[in-house]
Design a protein around this motif. Structure first.
Motif, short mmCIF file in Angstrom:
data_model
loop_
_atom_site.label_atom_id
_atom_site.label_comp_id
_atom_site.label_asym_id
_atom_site.label_seq_id
_atom_site.Cartn_x
_atom_site.Cartn_y
_atom_site.Cartn_z
N VAL A 27 20.74 -21.00 63.30
CA VAL A 27 21.30 -21.74 64.45
C VAL A 27 21.18 -20.87 65.70
N ALA A 28 21.43 -19.57 65.56
CA ALA A 28 21.39 -18.65 66.71
C ALA A 28 20.03 -18.62 67.39
N VAL A 29 18.98 -18.88 66.64
CA VAL A 29 17.63 -18.86 67.24
C VAL A 29 17.04 -20.26 67.34
N ASN A 30 17.93 -21.25 67.33
CA ASN A 30 17.54 -22.66 67.51
C ASN A 30 16.57 -23.17 66.45
N ARG A 31 16.70 -22.66 65.24
CA ARG A 31 15.88 -23.17 64.14
C ARG A 31 16.74 -24.14 63.33
N TRP A 32 17.03 -25.27 63.96
CA TRP A 32 17.97 -26.25 63.42
C TRP A 32 17.48 -26.85 62.10
N ASP A 33 16.21 -27.18 62.05
CA ASP A 33 15.69 -27.80 60.83
C ASP A 33 15.83 -26.86 59.63
N THR A 34 15.53 -25.60 59.84
CA THR A 34 15.65 -24.64 58.75
C THR A 34 17.11 -24.49 58.35
N ALA A 35 18.00 -24.47 59.33
CA ALA A 35 19.42 -24.33 59.03
C ALA A 35 19.91 -25.48 58.16
N THR A 36 19.44 -26.68 58.43
CA THR A 36 19.90 -27.83 57.63
C THR A 36 19.38 -27.76 56.20
N VAL A 37 18.25 -27.12 56.00
CA VAL A 37 17.71 -26.97 54.64
C VAL A 37 18.69 -26.18 53.77
N PHE A 38 19.39 -25.23 54.37
CA PHE A 38 20.35 -24.44 53.61
C PHE A 38 21.53 -25.30 53.14
N MET B 111 19.37 -37.09 56.30
CA MET B 111 18.77 -36.20 55.32
C MET B 111 19.86 -35.51 54.50
N LEU B 112 20.90 -35.07 55.17
CA LEU B 112 21.99 -34.42 54.45
C LEU B 112 22.68 -35.40 53.51
#
Length: 168
Positions: free
Chosen positions: A79-90, A131-132
């Motif tokens: 989230v800190a580096v604006n990688r939202w899609d990757t964060a949601t994968v977690f 998706m979630l």
């Protein structure tokens, strides 16, 4: 040993944490998920996302299961580096492993979803939410309240209607 590793994590010294973990192992002291979380935290603080993810892979090789804090740190980092899609994968991976998100994880989810609307991507916000849900992670009522409020504040009534449908 974990207290020492916490200090090294705050000082962004993963090599020192690895040395402490090695010394603990030599002394017959079990290296557990908390130890690996300290290492992961150190890499996150350095901005070394690939190494942070690598810690989870090392944990799995040593039959140590990640916990909610492991995933929370990875989500925070992305989230800190604006990688939202990757964060949601977690979040999806947490569900797959039957790890329940804690309130801090939901707060991060709020940030992820609201950021999508800030960038003019209400559709993306709903896509992430769907998706979630498809993976069995049902946002708490606060997430839906946020989705609805953000859509209304942005005067995107179509989006607000979609959120209401999503709630049903």
């Amino acid at each position: 040993f974990n207290a020492i590793m916490t200090v090294y994590a705050r000082r962004k010294c993963p090599e020192a944490i690895l040395a402490v973990m090695d010394e603990a192992s030599k002394l017959g002291i079990a290296v557990d998920v908390n130890s690996y979380n300290r290492l992961l935290d150190s890499y996150v603080r350095q901005g070394e996302l690939s190494r942070a993810i690598g810690v989870m892979e090392i944990m799995e090789r040593h039959n140590i299961q990640p916990d909610v804090h492991t995933f929370q740190q990875l989500i925070v980092a992305h989230v800190a580096v604006n990688r939202w899609d990757t964060a949601t994968v977690f979040f999806v991976e947490m569900k797959r492993r039957s790890i329940l998100p804690n309130p801090s994880c939901y707060a991060l989810l709020h940030r992820i979803l609201s950021s999508q609307l800030e960038y003019g991507s209400g559709d993306k916000m709903l896509e992430i939410s769907r998706m979630l849900r498809e993976h069995g992670l049902h946002p708490d009522p606060q997430v839906y309240e946020l989705l609805l409020q953000v859509a209304i504040d942005a005067q995107q009534l179509d989006l607000a209607s979609q959120v209401v449908e999503e709630i049903r």
